[in-house]
Each structure stands twice: as structure tokens, then as C-alpha cells.
Scaffold this motif. Structure first.
Motif, PDB file in Angstrom:
ATOM      1  N   CYS A   1      -3.892 -29.812 -41.906  1.00 28.88           N
ATOM      2  CA  CYS A   1      -2.206 -29.885 -40.085  1.00 28.88           C
ATOM      3  C   CYS A   1      -2.989 -30.043 -39.165  1.00 28.88           C
ATOM      4  O   CYS A   1      -3.923 -29.442 -38.921  1.00 28.88           O
ATOM      5  N   LEU A   2      -2.785 -30.213 -38.636  1.00 30.22           N
ATOM      6  CA  LEU A   2      -3.326 -29.978 -36.822  1.00 30.22           C
ATOM      7  C   LEU A   2      -2.703 -29.225 -36.143  1.00 30.22           C
ATOM      8  O   LEU A   2      -3.168 -29.166 -34.954  1.00 30.22           O
ATOM      9  N   PHE A   3      -1.415 -28.824 -37.119  1.00 29.96           N
ATOM     10  CA  PHE A   3      -1.255 -27.366 -35.911  1.00 29.96           C
ATOM     11  C   PHE A   3      -1.890 -25.596 -36.607  1.00 29.96           C
ATOM     12  O   PHE A   3      -1.781 -24.725 -35.907  1.00 29.96           O
ATOM     13  N   CYS A   4      -1.973 -26.031 -38.077  1.00 31.52           N
ATOM     14  CA  CYS A   4      -2.820 -24.352 -38.531  1.00 31.52           C
ATOM     15  C   CYS A   4      -3.825 -24.975 -39.206  1.00 31.52           C
ATOM     16  O   CYS A   4      -4.495 -26.625 -39.697  1.00 31.52           O
TER      17      CYS A   4
ATOM     18  N   ARG B   1      -0.763 -37.734 -48.880  1.00 31.31           N
ATOM     19  CA  ARG B   1      -0.590 -37.754 -47.900  1.00 31.31           C
ATOM     20  C   ARG B   1       0.913 -37.242 -46.951  1.00 31.31           C
ATOM     21  O   ARG B   1       1.304 -36.777 -46.146  1.00 31.31           O
ATOM     22  N   SER B   2       2.222 -38.020 -48.073  1.00 33.29           N
ATOM     23  CA  SER B   2       4.124 -37.601 -47.150  1.00 33.29           C
ATOM     24  C   SER B   2       3.077 -35.939 -47.001  1.00 33.29           C
ATOM     25  O   SER B   2       4.619 -35.231 -46.829  1.00 33.29           O
ATOM     26  N   ASP B   3       2.920 -35.298 -47.896  1.00 37.13           N
ATOM     27  CA  ASP B   3       2.985 -33.513 -48.011  1.00 37.13           C
ATOM     28  C   ASP B   3       2.863 -33.163 -47.017  1.00 37.13           C
ATOM     29  O   ASP B   3       3.266 -32.072 -46.524  1.00 37.13           O
TER      30      ASP B   3
ATOM     31  N   HIS C   1       5.409 -31.226 -44.181  1.00 35.86           N
ATOM     32  CA  HIS C   1       4.531 -29.753 -44.118  1.00 35.86           C
ATOM     33  C   HIS C   1       4.934 -29.712 -42.791  1.00 35.86           C
ATOM     34  O   HIS C   1       5.173 -28.217 -41.848  1.00 35.86           O
ATOM     35  N   MET C   2       4.498 -30.492 -42.593  1.00 40.53           N
ATOM     36  CA  MET C   2       4.704 -30.276 -40.408  1.00 40.53           C
ATOM     37  C   MET C   2       5.853 -30.480 -40.258  1.00 40.53           C
ATOM     38  O   MET C   2       5.713 -29.892 -38.613  1.00 40.53           O
ATOM     39  N   ILE C   3       6.449 -31.189 -40.385  1.00 40.18           N
ATOM     40  CA  ILE C   3       8.054 -31.180 -40.359  1.00 40.18           C
ATOM     41  C   ILE C   3       8.571 -29.612 -39.969  1.00 40.18           C
ATOM     42  O   ILE C   3       9.289 -29.399 -39.457  1.00 40.18           O
TER      43      ILE C   3
END
Length: 434
Positions: free
Chosen positions: A157-160, A168-170, A174-176
Motif C-alpha cells: 500500500c502507498l500509505f501503510c 490489483r483491485s484489492d 484497501h486504499m479507498i
């Protein structure tokens, strides 16, 4: 300036299947979306000069004009410029350019000579442009399908630090849901690995993804993106256009053009509401609870809590434990915050603002999202009743002390409409079924 078209006889080649005489290059030669292949270099249509069209498209067009008095109309609408140039280079070897082009006369040049213009007025040119557009779309859809079926995908994840494998959609879901970062429907994306590379590089360069400002460290960047709710990409930055399938659907149109056409046919009434009309933002979706401060919603109580902690520094469960709040006090607190937000009033300083955006910016900048007034301000009978209908956040509240206050009666002292004595059990049923 005057333009003279060739006679019908001049276009005899158009009367037969115009794309049969030449074989177009292989599809991957025709369209290399990632623009990493050496095939991006293209020779001039009319001489032996070679140009890198990715870097020097303007130089290429300038060369055609100055050296050959040749112009390509609507060049930005050509789906695959390299394939387009290669095709016409071969055609011009067979016949002179005047057999295909409009001859434009002008007095602006020193010698008074005109120039040739190649455009989709010529049926062959129009057919070529349409074919290139179809090939491009086919390639995009094939690539997207391969990405969907690819089980080797692995990305953090870009944030965690959570990692995702396969679908990829998972990762995007998750980011949403966990970080409030929304780039649109995952099924509308293509070249997702490269897309994520760009986003990750920007974040590593301490650049906000939305306003694109540079910050001194990651902590300041994170705070900025959280407080300003900049966890989204800048839709006006054309660098992202090639990652969205919608931009390949129609020749010469991107998502903005398509959206404008849809808005004309079916106006979006929600978008035309003023920002301070908050009554429209509660989503009418069964089970979805909406954040106290923004439009984020989730049917998962833990995800909604995490969202409010991370983006708004507000933890209702921690407040409940700290202040030892009963279930009904939690209800009143939620309804109080909802009411103040509806009125555009900051809960931390009572200042009034004209719009949701301005109010939320203020509360984030002043850290007022978790600065509650004294309990006597909001622990009032009128806040037993929901500010919004179907506020599912009330259904997610913890009810560990159910029955502790079940025999209490409430008198709505300052509301003549509510002057009947109601038991809390009755009020609770009304809240959960309203």
C-alpha cells in the motif's frame, strides 16, 4: 487564404479498399503505450530525417511545414502518430502528396507558395485514423484483461506496510476504505503498475498528489494531505490520462469531454447544489455509515473508525472511554456534531463558516475536530434525535452499558414539540428505526 481540393479523379485510389495495398505494422509496433520502446522514433513522411516524436513532436511538425510545406490537420486526434506517419510515408512513395492532400494557397510566405494539408476530409485518412483508434483500444483492453488475470502482482500500500498479491483491485479497494484515497473504479484502470510507480515516486519526493506542492518531510506531507483531504490525484494533470480506459473510448475525447456530454444529457443535480447544502451528502445506501466530517462512508465500523482517526484525529471510542459516556450520551454527541456541521459551526470555537470545505479546512488547521465543548453543551435532550434520517453511524455505536439507564425518563425542556415524557428505551427504538 484559399483552399482548393483535388478533383474526384485525383482520389481514384479511395474508390477501392484503401487499406489493402499496404500492411500496417504489428499491433505492438502500432501502439506502444508505455513509450519505452525504441520504435517511438519515426522518420519524416517526405524525407530521410528521423525524429523522436515523444520528445520532439513540435520539431517534427515544424520540419514538415518549413522543409516540405506540409501540414497534418488535427494531429492531436491521431491515436497512434508513429503508425500514422509510417503508413503515409509508404503511400507517398507510391503517389505524390498532391494526390491525397488539400492544397492551401497563402500570401503570408515570401514566395507566395501554398502548402499541402493532410486531413480526414480524405476518406483514406479518415479510415486510417479510425483503424488506429480501434487498434489502440483493442490493445488497451487486452492489456487490462492481462492485468486482471495476472496472479504475480505484489505491491505494498502507498500509505501503510500491508502487502497485496494477485488481484490489483484489492489494493485500490484497501486504499479507498482504509485511507480515503480514491482514484476511481479499479476496473477503469490500465497499466496499474506504472500508475502506482508514478504515485509512489511523487510521495517519495515529498509531493502532494493533489495540489502537487513539495514539503520538507513525510510527516508534514502526511499532515497536509490529511487536513486538506488531498488524498486523491489531480485530475487536471494529463500525465494520468493514459491510465484510464475511458480516455481511449472515443477518438479525440478524454474523460472531461465525455463527462460534459453526459452532464448535458443527464445533469447531475447533486453537483449543482451549493457546498453548504449538507443534507445531500448522506448516502442512501443500506448499512453505510457516513463519517462525521466528510463524505466517506463504510458499512464496516472498524474501517470507519480508522478513517476518522487517521484523517480527522477523532476517535469516538477513545472519547467514550475517557469521558465514560453511556450509549445515549454517544448518541447525543454524534447528533450534536452532525447538527453543528449542518449549520456550518465549528465545535471547537463556535465560529460559523459559509461552506463545508471552509469549515473542515479550519477545523483541521486548528485541530478542532476533536476539541469538544463541555459535556453540558451537547448532553442535552434535543440531541437524542438524529440530525439526518437513516444515520447508520448511530447503529455502529457501542452499547456495553445497555440497561444501566433504561428506566430514566427525558423531558425535552427547550422544545415545545417534544414536551412529552419519553422513556430512553422508546427513544432508542425511534433512533434505530428512523
Amino acid at each position: 487564404m484559399a483552399a482548393s481540393m483535388g478533383s474526384k479523379d485525383d482520389f481514384q485510389s479511395v474508390d477501392r479498399p484503401v487499406l489493402e495495398p499496404l500492411l500496417l505494422p504489428d499491433r505492438m509496433d502500432l501502439y506502444d503505450e508505455r513509450q519505452r520502446s525504441p520504435r517511438r522514433s519515426v522518420p519524416c513522411m517526405l524525407c530521410d530525417n528521423v525524429f523522436d516524436t515523444v520528445e520532439t513532436l513540435n520539431d517534427y511538425l515544424k520540419h514538415l511545414l518549413e522543409e516540405h510545406r506540409f501540414v497534418i490537420a488535427d494531429v492531436k486526434l491521431v491515436a497512434n502518430f508513429r503508425g500514422y506517419c509510417m503508413y503515409w510515408k509508404e503511400r507517398f512513395k507510391q503517389q505524390h502528396v498532391k494526390e491525397f492532400c488539400s492544397e492551401v494557397q497563402t500570401t503570408s510566405t515570401e514566395d507566395g507558395n501554398g502548402y499541402f494539408m493532410l486531413s480526414d476530409i480524405l476518406p483514406e485518412d479518415k479510415q486510417l485514423r479510425e483503424l488506429l483508434q480501434r487498434r489502440k483500444l483493442e490493445y488497451i483492453l487486452e492489456t487490462q484483461q492481462k492485468e486482471r488475470e495476472d496472479e504475480t502482482f505484489c505491491r505494498s500500500c502507498l500509505f501503510c506496510k500491508e502487502q497485496f498479491h494477485g488481484n490489483r483491485s484489492d489494493l485500490f479497494t484497501h486504499m479507498i476504505e482504509d485511507h480515503g484515497f480514491n482514484v476511481g473504479q479499479p476496473d477503469n484502470l490500465v497499466f496499474t503498475s506504472e500508475f502506482l510507480d508514478i504515485l509512489e515516486d511523487k510521495l517519495n519526493s515529498l509531493q502532494c498528489l493533489y495540489c502537487e506542492k513539495i514539503f520538507r518531510d513525510k510527516i508534514v506531507l502526511k499532515e497536509h494531505m490529511r487536513k486538506k483531504q488531498h488524498r486523491k490525484i489531480n485530475s487536471k494533470n494529463n500525465i494520468y490520462d493514459r491510465f484510464y480506459v475511458v480516455n481511449y473510448l472515443e477518438l479525440g475525447k478524454n474523460w472531461e469531454n465525455i463527462q460534459k456530454e453526459r452532464d448535458i444529457i443527464e445533469p447531475d443535480t447533486e453537483d449543482t447544489e451549493s457546498e453548504d447544502e449538507w443534507s445531500g451528502w448522506v448516502e442512501d445506501i443500506e448499512g453505510q455509515a457516513v463519517c462525521l466530517y466528510c463524505k466517506y462512508s463504510s458499512s464496516n465500523a472498524d474501517k470507519l473508525r480508522q478513517h476518522m482517526i487517521e484523517l480527522h484525529d477523532f476517535d469516538l471510542q477513545e472519547i467514550k472511554r475517557t469521558l465514560n459516556l453511556s450509549y445515549y450520551q454517544q448518541v447525543k454527541l454524534v447528533n450534536y456534531i452532525r447538527r453543528q456541521g449542518h449549520l456550518g459551526i465549528c465545535i471547537g470555537c463556535d465560529n460559523k463558516f459559509d461552506s463545508q470545505t471552509v469549515l473542515l479546512d479550519h477545523m483541521h488547521e486548528e485541530n478542532h475536530t476533536n476539541k469538544l465543548p463541555h459535556i453540558t453543551v451537547w448532553d442535552q435532550p434535543q440531541y437524542y434525535f438524529p440530525t439526518y434520517e437513516n444515520d447508520n453511524l448511530l447503529c455502529q455505536l457501542e452499547d456495553e452499558d445497555d440497561g444501566c439507564h433504561g428506566n430514566e425518563n427525558v423531558i425535552a425542556e427547550d422544545n415545545p414539540v417534544l414536551d412529552t415524557i419519553l422513556s430512553e428505551e422508546t427513544i432508542r427504538k425511534e433512533i434505530l428505526t428512523s
